[in-house]
Design an enzyme around this catalytic site. Structure first.
Site, short mmCIF file in Angstrom:
data_model
loop_
_atom_site.label_atom_id
_atom_site.label_comp_id
_atom_site.label_asym_id
_atom_site.label_seq_id
_atom_site.Cartn_x
_atom_site.Cartn_y
_atom_site.Cartn_z
N ASP A 1 0.74 9.21 39.89
CA ASP A 1 0.60 8.09 38.96
C ASP A 1 0.98 8.54 37.56
OD1 ASP A 1 -0.30 6.50 41.02
OD2 ASP A 1 -2.42 6.86 40.58
N ASP B 1 -13.05 7.47 35.49
CA ASP B 1 -14.36 7.53 36.09
C ASP B 1 -15.04 8.89 35.98
OD1 ASP B 1 -12.55 8.69 37.82
OD2 ASP B 1 -12.91 7.30 39.47
N ASP C 1 -0.01 10.95 45.76
CA ASP C 1 0.67 10.03 44.84
C ASP C 1 0.76 10.67 43.46
OD1 ASP C 1 0.76 7.65 46.67
OD2 ASP C 1 -1.42 7.88 46.52
#
Length: 411
Positions: free
Chosen positions: A70, A134, A68
């Protein structure tokens, strides 16, 4: 090497980020999805900043093809929506925009503030947004137009060293979002970046935090594991850190109780990884087979089981129920779970036939098309008018099959 500067509390210039040029990061532009490039270009043409962010940048730096792309920007969701007609706004607490190109969906988010911690929902700046990420290897921003990688937290250095290091304080990172523990295991297994002893120890001591996490989020993470091609390594590490009990409690308990079951379970995970490496788009039902094989064998002595036409249907309903409970809290699509169960039963010589008058199936069960919905009662009643009356034996068999199918659908 370039630097991005900001100002400290006294207004003096300070280095905020390292900017890597294309000669330093070596990301080939042809590996960027052209539709992702279009989104970045149109946002910039409308006066906004935009970057490819997170896992896509990480994968490009380690030589993997991103699944993906993003995108993050300083444009608000409503402004993004006005720029892209082929988009929709999703989310309640913090809104995101999905920009759609055919079958591809690109997630476009607005920079978030860290004023309320890493799970706040206010808009912010890139300097704040990076502190919500994170791990450092996921906190990289890539400008495909200038071909620059912007690194605020030393993520490029950590990738080169093979180190998985949290951005957020280790005392709060898992309290704010326990699913990050699963992601840490997944990132370590798929990228080769090693966790420190302190990080692994913290994960093990925080494993209980996964208890309240919703089944939908755990299902999503479990799907990512079995689709990763690294399920053997990920599940092994999840067992060592006590996380797999939250993902698959029944399987974990059986592995603790029976060493042979554990050995066979991990052997099937290796086979699953081989399957995914050959065909990443293989249907979910075929992947679930490798989680269910040995469990189904424990349900009964299939070689001694006397299987009549009626008992096969009853046994299938019981087997389906047991398998459904076995994979909890994962909640796969029903047709995929049924496909996996029938495949496992076929391998041990038990054939399950669902009447065609009640269920329209794909032309071949081995094809990737899921089963169609059941035929409506009205259509069945009209169809019966064109057939000869059934004898008593056939009628009884039809009633049993219909009841079995109805119970299965109800469950």
């Amino acid at each position: 090497m370039l630097y991005r500067y900001g100002k400290d509390e006294k207004g003096r210039p300070v280095k905020k980020a390292v900017v890597y040029t294309k000669d330093e990061h070596c990301i080939p532009l042809y590996k960027i999805d052209p539709d992702a490039l279009r989104i970045v270009q149109r946002l910039k043409d409308n006066g906004f900043t935009a970057y490819i962010v997170g896992g896509a940048v990480r994968d490009l730096l380690v030589g993997r093809a991103p699944k993906d792309f993003d995108i993050v920007t300083d444009a608000t969701p409503s402004k993004i929506k006005r720029i892209f007609r082929n988009s929709r706004i999703i989310g309640r607490r913090f809104r995101l925009v999905h920009v759609i190109f055919g079958l591809k969906i690109f997630e476009v988010s607005t920079f978030r503030s860290n004023a309320d911690g890493s799970v706040g929902n206010d808009f912010g700046t890139i300097d704040e947004d990076v502190l919500r990420r994170d791990f450092t290897i996921n906190a990289l921003y890539y400008d495909p137009l200038q071909e620059h990688v912007i690194d605020y937290v030393g993520g490029v250095r950590d990738i080169k060293k093979g180190l998985l290091r949290p951005v957020i304080s280790i005392d709060t990172i898992f309290v704010e979002d326990p699913v990050r523990m699963l992601r840490a295991i997944k990132y370590s297994s798929t990228t080769g970046c090693q966790m420190s002893w302190a990080l692994r120890h913290k994960i093990r001591n925080s494993a209980h935090l996964l208890g309240p996490v919703s089944p939908s989020r755990l299902t999503e993470e479990m799907h990512k594991i079995i689709n990763s091609g690294h399920s053997f390594e990920i599940v092994s590490e999840c067992l060592k850190t006590d996380l797999y009990m939250a993902l698959q409690p029944a399987a974990t308990a059986m592995m603790y109780a029976d060493r042979n079951f554990e050995t066979n379970y991990f052997q099937h995970l290796k086979e699953l990884d081989e399957l995914v490496s050959k065909d990443k788009d293989v249907r979910l039902g075929k992947k679930l087979v490798y989680l269910l094989k040995d469990f189904i064998l424990t349900l009964t002595d299939w070689q001694k089981e006397i299987l009549t036409e009626s008992s096969v249907g009853e046994l299938y309903v019981k087997t389906w129920t047991e398998c459904r409970n076995f994979v909890l809290p994962m909640n796969p699509q029903r047709t995929e779970l049924e496909f996996a169960i029938r495949t496992c039963l076929r391998e041990i010589g038990v054939s399950i036939r669902i009447p065609k008058k009640n269920v329209i199936t794909a032309k071949d069960e081995n094809e990737s098309k899921p089963e169609a919905a059941a035929v409506s009662p009205k259509k069945k009643s009209r169809k019966r008018k064109h057939h000869k009356p059934l004898d008593n034996k056939s009628t009884l068999r039809e009633i049993k099959n219909t009841a079995t199918d109805a119970e299965s659908i109800k469950r």
